[in-house]
Design a protein around this motif. Sequence first.
Motif, short mmCIF file in Angstrom:
data_model
loop_
_atom_site.label_atom_id
_atom_site.label_comp_id
_atom_site.label_asym_id
_atom_site.label_seq_id
_atom_site.Cartn_x
_atom_site.Cartn_y
_atom_site.Cartn_z
N THR A 3 0.73 -1.21 -0.05
CA THR A 3 0.03 0.10 -0.04
C THR A 3 0.87 1.36 0.15
N GLY A 4 1.82 1.34 0.89
CA GLY A 4 2.84 2.43 0.92
C GLY A 4 2.29 3.71 1.33
N PHE A 5 1.19 3.66 2.10
CA PHE A 5 0.44 4.73 2.70
C PHE A 5 0.90 5.18 3.84
N GLN A 6 1.51 6.37 3.95
CA GLN A 6 2.15 7.07 5.02
C GLN A 6 0.83 7.97 5.72
N ALA A 7 0.35 7.44 6.72
CA ALA A 7 -0.96 8.06 7.27
C ALA A 7 -0.28 9.46 8.28
N THR A 8 -0.94 10.48 8.10
CA THR A 8 -0.56 11.44 8.93
C THR A 8 -1.80 11.90 9.91
N ALA A 9 -3.02 11.18 9.85
CA ALA A 9 -3.94 11.22 10.77
C ALA A 9 -4.74 9.90 10.74
N ILE A 10 -5.11 9.41 12.00
CA ILE A 10 -6.00 8.22 11.88
C ILE A 10 -6.80 8.07 13.09
N ALA A 11 -8.18 7.75 12.56
CA ALA A 11 -9.34 7.81 13.51
C ALA A 11 -9.42 6.27 13.83
N LEU A 12 -9.53 6.01 15.01
CA LEU A 12 -9.73 4.35 15.42
C LEU A 12 -11.15 4.44 15.85
N SER A 13 -11.96 3.34 15.45
CA SER A 13 -13.17 3.30 16.07
C SER A 13 -13.01 2.60 17.47
N ARG A 14 -13.93 3.15 18.33
CA ARG A 14 -14.02 2.86 19.64
C ARG A 14 -13.94 1.24 19.97
N ASP A 15 -14.55 0.66 19.23
CA ASP A 15 -15.11 -0.93 19.27
C ASP A 15 -13.89 -1.60 18.36
N GLY A 16 -13.20 -1.19 17.92
CA GLY A 16 -11.79 -1.76 17.27
C GLY A 16 -12.28 -2.51 15.85
N SER A 17 -13.37 -1.90 15.30
CA SER A 17 -14.10 -2.35 14.17
C SER A 17 -13.46 -1.88 12.88
N GLY A 18 -12.39 -0.97 12.92
CA GLY A 18 -11.75 -0.33 12.01
C GLY A 18 -11.16 0.95 12.28
N ALA A 19 -10.54 1.58 11.11
CA ALA A 19 -9.89 2.92 11.25
C ALA A 19 -10.03 3.44 9.93
N ILE A 20 -10.13 4.91 9.88
CA ILE A 20 -9.94 5.57 8.58
C ILE A 20 -8.57 6.69 8.91
N ALA A 21 -8.08 6.54 7.77
CA ALA A 21 -6.71 7.55 7.76
C ALA A 21 -6.88 8.34 6.68
N THR A 22 -5.80 9.48 6.90
CA THR A 22 -5.48 10.27 5.66
C THR A 22 -3.93 10.44 5.78
N ASP A 23 -3.38 10.74 4.46
CA ASP A 23 -2.20 11.12 4.13
C ASP A 23 -1.79 12.65 3.77
N ALA A 24 -0.68 12.86 3.56
CA ALA A 24 -0.50 14.40 3.38
C ALA A 24 -0.93 15.04 2.16
N ALA A 25 -0.88 14.05 1.12
CA ALA A 25 -1.89 14.51 -0.02
C ALA A 25 -3.30 14.48 0.16
N GLY A 26 -3.76 14.07 1.35
CA GLY A 26 -5.34 14.20 1.16
C GLY A 26 -5.84 12.71 0.95
N GLY A 27 -5.23 11.67 0.71
CA GLY A 27 -5.51 10.56 0.29
C GLY A 27 -6.37 9.71 1.34
N LEU A 28 -7.19 9.10 1.15
CA LEU A 28 -7.80 8.12 2.18
C LEU A 28 -7.68 6.70 2.31
N ALA A 29 -7.65 6.09 3.34
CA ALA A 29 -7.59 4.69 3.65
C ALA A 29 -8.26 4.22 4.55
#
Length: 143
Positions: free
Chosen positions: A54-80
Amino acid sequence: MEELPINPLLPLNPLLPLGGIALILALVWLTGGRRRASLADAATARGLLAQPETGFQATAIALSRDGSGAIATDAAGGLALVLPVGARLAARLLKPADIASHHLKAGSDGTARLELVTKGPASLRLALLLPQAEAQAWSERLP
């Protein structure tokens, strides 16, 4: 002419195969076949996203409180996304066109449920349980 003996097992009782299938499913369930991976922390998500595939360098990550997943963004505004797939965790990079819809549902305890639906053959539904302000900020970042 001699008569052939009648076998009492033929024709096959239809309950026999159903019982066998139920037994197999019960054994799979009892041995942990229904395990679901859980995301413990943001460092795990960051490491999974940074894998060479993937090579995704996350700058911000939001982790779900129940551990069911996360969403992240990188410096270019990409999402994962990081999400459980059975007993493992998987990372998925998102293009803006991949997101079919997203909804924000406010909870009564200061949390919000950010629901995402993606398009395509690998479409998925993911719900992240986040603090209200954080969920609102992520909802505004989504196309």
